[in-house]
Design a protein around this motif. Structure first.
Motif, mmCIF file in Angstrom:
data_model
loop_
_atom_site.group_PDB
_atom_site.id
_atom_site.type_symbol
_atom_site.label_atom_id
_atom_site.label_comp_id
_atom_site.label_asym_id
_atom_site.label_seq_id
_atom_site.Cartn_x
_atom_site.Cartn_y
_atom_site.Cartn_z
ATOM 1 N N HIS A 14 0.810 -1.218 0.000
ATOM 2 C CA HIS A 14 0.000 0.000 0.000
ATOM 3 C C HIS A 14 0.844 1.271 0.000
ATOM 4 O O HIS A 14 0.275 2.372 0.055
ATOM 5 N N ALA A 15 2.152 1.175 -0.047
ATOM 6 C CA ALA A 15 3.003 2.366 0.002
ATOM 7 C C ALA A 15 2.699 3.267 -1.189
ATOM 8 O O ALA A 15 2.768 2.848 -2.348
ATOM 9 N N GLY A 16 2.371 4.510 -0.907
ATOM 10 C CA GLY A 16 2.078 5.465 -1.954
ATOM 11 C C GLY A 16 0.656 5.443 -2.455
ATOM 12 O O GLY A 16 0.298 6.235 -3.338
ATOM 13 N N TYR A 17 -0.190 4.552 -1.931
ATOM 14 C CA TYR A 17 -1.589 4.496 -2.325
ATOM 15 C C TYR A 17 -2.430 5.259 -1.305
ATOM 16 O O TYR A 17 -2.519 4.882 -0.137
ATOM 17 N N ARG A 18 -3.019 6.341 -1.735
ATOM 18 C CA ARG A 18 -3.935 7.166 -0.941
ATOM 19 C C ARG A 18 -3.265 7.850 0.258
ATOM 20 O O ARG A 18 -3.921 8.560 0.993
ATOM 21 N N VAL A 19 -1.997 7.603 0.485
ATOM 22 C CA VAL A 19 -1.211 8.366 1.458
ATOM 23 C C VAL A 19 0.157 8.610 0.829
ATOM 24 O O VAL A 19 0.665 7.771 0.084
ATOM 25 N N PRO A 20 0.778 9.770 1.089
ATOM 26 C CA PRO A 20 2.079 10.057 0.466
ATOM 27 C C PRO A 20 3.137 9.045 0.874
ATOM 28 O O PRO A 20 3.186 8.597 2.019
ATOM 29 N N ARG A 21 3.985 8.717 -0.082
ATOM 30 C CA ARG A 21 5.079 7.787 0.201
ATOM 31 C C ARG A 21 6.221 8.480 0.924
ATOM 32 O O ARG A 21 6.993 7.837 1.634
ATOM 33 N N HIS A 22 6.341 9.780 0.745
ATOM 34 C CA HIS A 22 7.394 10.502 1.448
ATOM 35 C C HIS A 22 6.906 11.895 1.816
ATOM 36 O O HIS A 22 5.949 12.426 1.229
ATOM 37 N N SER A 23 7.542 12.482 2.818
ATOM 38 C CA SER A 23 7.252 13.850 3.235
ATOM 39 C C SER A 23 8.525 14.465 3.791
ATOM 40 O O SER A 23 9.456 13.759 4.203
ATOM 41 N N LEU A 24 8.555 15.792 3.791
ATOM 42 C CA LEU A 24 9.751 16.518 4.230
ATOM 43 C C LEU A 24 9.323 17.792 4.926
ATOM 44 O O LEU A 24 8.355 18.442 4.535
ATOM 45 N N LEU A 25 10.070 18.171 5.955
ATOM 46 C CA LEU A 25 9.858 19.433 6.656
ATOM 47 C C LEU A 25 11.218 20.069 6.876
ATOM 48 O O LEU A 25 12.100 19.475 7.513
ATOM 49 N N GLY A 26 11.405 21.259 6.327
ATOM 50 C CA GLY A 26 12.692 21.938 6.438
ATOM 51 C C GLY A 26 12.515 23.388 6.837
ATOM 52 O O GLY A 26 11.430 23.959 6.724
ATOM 53 N N ALA A 27 13.614 24.003 7.299
ATOM 54 C CA ALA A 27 13.562 25.403 7.717
ATOM 55 C C ALA A 27 14.942 26.027 7.582
ATOM 56 O O ALA A 27 15.970 25.365 7.780
ATOM 57 N N VAL A 28 14.945 27.307 7.250
ATOM 58 C CA VAL A 28 16.151 28.135 7.252
ATOM 59 C C VAL A 28 15.904 29.279 8.221
ATOM 60 O O VAL A 28 14.900 30.000 8.107
ATOM 61 N N ASP A 29 16.799 29.444 9.198
ATOM 62 C CA ASP A 29 16.667 30.476 10.218
ATOM 63 C C ASP A 29 17.738 31.537 10.030
ATOM 64 O O ASP A 29 18.899 31.223 9.708
#
Length: 873
Positions: free
Chosen positions: A757-772
């Motif tokens: 079910h990987a990638g089916y109806r839910v994202p297979r990957h996600s990312l959260l980044g920041a520059v301060d």
């Protein structure tokens, strides 16, 4: 010295006037450092997760994922962990805990609108509108939420699909000090529900100057307004006494589909056709005989269409008030008393489209026409469905802690309660409506008396109360000395009792609500206990082993051992390898004494040999033999516990104190999962699903929950943090974390195929980044959130023909950027501007059933402006 408090006092006296201080970083261990200047609002705070030139008072240290208090010198734990600090919370621009957590990589959001309709937009009966999140697409049952290391009472209403939920709306974000997310199985530490991981929300307790914060936000078009106001104040007294008080008011204006052009079943702008309903009289083959077109259902071209998403909430209307108090006071020289109380009252309103259904109109009715089989009808005369919930949460904990020689002990008693009242208007009472139709008292599309409409659509009220009570005691201290250092041991006992009183409306119990799943009444309590032990062993100077063993007992399900092993090897100063092995155990909860959310209706099922004779059969020369059966649901009192195993393996590289990079592999396997099953799937495997009449003929099929599922999840997580200081341009920082799901293999029941079910109806990957970037009195943060692409169909189903035709079987991924700018005008005043969704990205979904919007990942507001002002007295 006789104890830690005496030692601290003596060292403070010795160092007085030297510019130095002693900080206790572990049991009986102190570090002497320079005294930092008293922080003022005008000082630039160190950014979250990075080292800073100034010394930090570590204070009391509790590391999530262990009962052994300690401060790791290198800050690295054997289990992968995400820490969200107070500074990151303030820079995020989020006003609720739900919004903050659902953006974390690997987290799945369960939006209150989606939860209310049991996860499916076709359900017309809104119910348990809680907001929560879960790790790794394994659902809320596999993620455990804690507040200050303590379990909470679940949301008072039962979600048939999701089980017991922790309502994040009950925890105001203004009183949260930090959040620690331990990833991977943690049942050996915290018990049931920790198969995927633990979210520990640590509340603020340290005294500080009285502070008032006011935030106001809205979109560029002037809707979806939010208001938040909070007051916090602290005080210290005597030798170690602390008082912290906090209060918050929050209001969300809400948002409905008609306020956003993309929220519609008319997907022609995506080249996916028009999926709005055509209202009117139809033949047995479905051909439209005559349109039914009340004014409310006419579009600009005069077509008789019905577009439910236009009426439905995208964000519920919310009003919430919270009070919080925390007290710590010494009781003699060796004992401390701690007490906390949190009360939250929340009111929430969400809307659904007017109730709609296919109605059988008798030939004697004045609105009947020749040749019709049914009328596709929407009850515009009743109006939209409205659900209003009122939830009150009480969380109280008190306890003593102290020292006995080199050992620290603690006792805790806690009571948690969540009470919810839910009122639904706009649904249809089936028996009254049918009688009114057959008596010719109800006219379709005509003027109906208000008293008749009130009888057809009465207000439905459901009440639920969930409680959790716990007492515990524990101790930790040094065990023995080894070549690598001091081994430490922790042990404890917990005894608890949870309760659930669930009182659906009488019409729901009688199953007299049209197209609504039948509800059951629950009034149950269940006791449990746990005995745990942990050992932290420095095998050699650079190799540490953490062992945990927990014995859980649940009334009605016996007991089970859950072990965990963690290893951390500091290969060289800059490189650390780590890994864990763990098992998990989760007994069915009181929330699972229910039936799946199935709308009772007649449907046709392909005949199976185990069906035998059906009362109503159809033999089609082309399609074969079919049975017309009543699809319903029932309870299963014989559920058994679920089990799990998990492994993590990772590497952490820290060449300098300002740089960290980590990569972790994880695998979680669950067995005997509690899933809905039916004889329609496999009549031989689930014979209890079959319902027969007195003559033995099959007349119905019931869905129920059973221990049948298996899942195997594998993936990777990575984290990066880097900070550097310049002379002229201030301080810069970069941080980011990402998640990639390699496989999510599931088997619904023995004999069924195993599907990825990987990638089916839910994202297979996600990312959260920041520059301060911090320079002078200004602090700037640019946040980036990336969600991967999603396949719009299930792995065992083909992509819809229209999507195939247009090459749109995969919804593309998207990126959102947020900008936070803060200015410290004086030691008292701080102002900030948050720009959410900086470039105004609109949601896109190629899944026809979602009508252009995915509640799990999308933000419906568009570009959003939030202003805040902070005043510290």
């Amino acid at each position: 010295m006789s104890n830690a408090r005496t030692a601290a006092a003596a060292l403070a006296t010795m160092l007085e006037g030297t510019g130095l201080r002693a900080v206790e970083v572990a049991d009986g261990t102190f570090v002497v450092e320079n005294v930092p200047p008293k922080p003022r609002l005008g000082d630039a705070a160190p950014r979250a997760g990075f080292a800073d030139d100034r010394p930090v008072d570590v204070g009391p240290v509790t590391v999530t994922g262990t009962h052994i208090p300690r401060m790791p010198v290198d800050g690295i734990e054997a289990s992968p962990m995400t820490r969200i600090t107070r500074e990151q919370i303030e820079a995020s621009g989020h006003l609720t805990l739900f919004e903050l957590l659902r953006e974390q990589p690997g987290m799945m959001g369960h939006h209150p609108v989606e939860v209310a309709v049991e996860g499916g937009s076709s359900t017309q009966q809104p119910f348990a509108s809680a907001a929560t999140t879960s790790l790794y697409a394994l659902g809320p049952r596999a993620t455990l939420f804690l507040v200050d290391g303590q379990r909470l009472a679940n949301y008072g209403l039962v979600s048939a699909d999701l089980g017991g939920l922790t309502d994040l709306a009950s925890i105001p974000l203004s009183i949260v000090d930090r959040i620690e997310i331990i990833r991977g199985g943690a049942s050996a530490i915290y018990g049931a529900d920790a198969m995927a991981g633990v979210v520990n929300i640590i509340l603020r307790k340290d005294a500080e100057a009285p502070t008032v914060v006011v935030r106001r936000g809205g979109t560029g078009t002037g809707d979806a307004e939010q208001t938040q106001a909070s007051v916090t104040v602290g005080r210290t007294w005597g030798a170690g006494g602390d008082l912290f008080l906090g209060a918050e008011y929050f209001r969300n204006e809400g948002l409905v589909g008609e306020q956003r052009s993309w929220r519609t079943r008319d997907l022609r702008h995506l080249r996916l056709g028009d999926w709005r309903y055509r209202l009117g009289y139809r033949t047995a083959t479905g051909r439209l005989l005559q349109r039914y077109c009340p004014d409310a259902s006419s579009d600009s071209q005069g077509s008789c269409v019905f577009d439910p998403p236009r009426y439905e909430s995208l964000e519920p209307e919310t009003e919430r008030g919270s009070l919080y108090a925390s007290v710590r006071a010494p009781v003699g020289e060796r004992v401390e008393w701690q007490t906390s109380l949190r009360v939250t009252r929340a009111e929430q309103t969400l809307w659904r489209a007017p109730f709609h259904a296919s109605v059988l109109v008798p030939s004697t009715h004045p609105d009947w026409i020749a040749g019709m089989e049914r009328l596709d009808y929407a009850f515009f005369d009743i109006g939209p469905i409205r659900n209003e919930t009122n939830a009150t949460t009480w969380d109280f904990a008190t306890g003593l802690s102290g020292w006995l020689g080199e050992w620290q002990w603690h006792t805790t008693a806690a009571h948690h309660r969540n009470a919810v009242t839910s009122q639904i208007d706009g649904l249809v009472r089936e028996t009254v409506f049918v009688d009114a139709v057959y008596d010719n008292r109800y006219r379709f599309g005509g003027e109906n008396p208000p008293e008749l409409l009130a009888a057809i659509s009465p207000a439905l009220t459901t009440r639920g109360t969930s409680t959790f009570e716990q007492v515990g005691l524990g101790a930790n201290g040094p065990a023995w000395t080894m070549r690598g250092g001091q081994a430490k041991f922790a042990t404890g006992l917990e005894v608890f009792r949870d309760g659930l009183e669930h009182r659906p409306d009488a019409l729901m119990l009688e199953h007299d609500v049209a197209l609504g799943p039948q509800k059951i009444r629950i009034d149950e309590h269940r006791a449990g206990a746990a005995l745990y032990g942990e050992l932290s062993v420095p095998l050699v100077p650079r190799l540490q082993a953490d062992l945990a063993l927990r014995l859980d007992y649940r009334e009605g399900y016996g007991s089970r051992w859950s072990p965990k092993l963690g290893l951390k090897w500091n290969v060289v100063d800059a490189l650390t390898l780590r890994g864990t092995l763990a098992t998990g155990y989760r007994a069915p909860t009181l929330f699972e004494l229910r039936r799946p959310g199935v709308e009772e209706n007649y449907d046709s099922f392909a005949h199976q040999p185990e069906f035998g004779e059906c009362r109503d059969e159809v033999n089609d020369p082309d399609l074969g033999r079919y049975c017309l059966l009543l699809r319903g649901a029932t309870e299963n009192p014989d559920l058994e516990p679920e089990t799990s195993s998990s492994q993590t393996l990772g590497v952490v590289w820290t060449p300098t104190e300002r740089f960290l990079m980590s990569l972790d592999y994880f695998r979680i396997s669950r067995h005997d999962e509690i899933l809905p099953v039916s004889g329609a799937d496999d009549a031989a495997a689930f014979p209890r699903s079959l319902v027969r009449d007195g003559a033995g003929r099959l007349v119905g099929i019931n869905d129920y929950y059973e221990n049948v599922g298996d899942s195997d999840l594998r993936g990777f997580e990575a984290e990066l943090r880097y900070q550097w200081q310049t002379r002229a341009l201030g301080r810069f920082g970069v941080r980011g974390s990402t998640y990639f799901l390699d496989r999510l293999e599931r088997r619904r029941f023995p004999g069924a195929p195993t599907l990825d079910h990987a990638g089916y109806r839910v994202p297979r990957h996600s990312l959260l980044g920041a520059v301060d970037w911090t320079i002078g009195k200004w602090t700037h943060t640019l946040n980036w959130r990336r969600a991967g692409s999603v396949r719009v169909h299930a792995p065992d189903q083909p992509c819809l023909w229209k999507n195939v035709e247009q090459g749109r079987c995969v919804t593309p991924g998207f990126s959102l950027f947020d900008l936070d700018m803060a200015y410290v005008a004086s030691p008292q005043w701080r102002y900030s501007l948050h720009l959410r969704n900086l470039f105004g990205h609109d949601p896109v979904s190629y899944d026809v059933a979602q009508a252009g919007f995915d509640f799990a990942t999308d933000d419906p507001r568009g570009r959003y402006y939030l202003l805040s002002a902070m005043y510290r007295f």
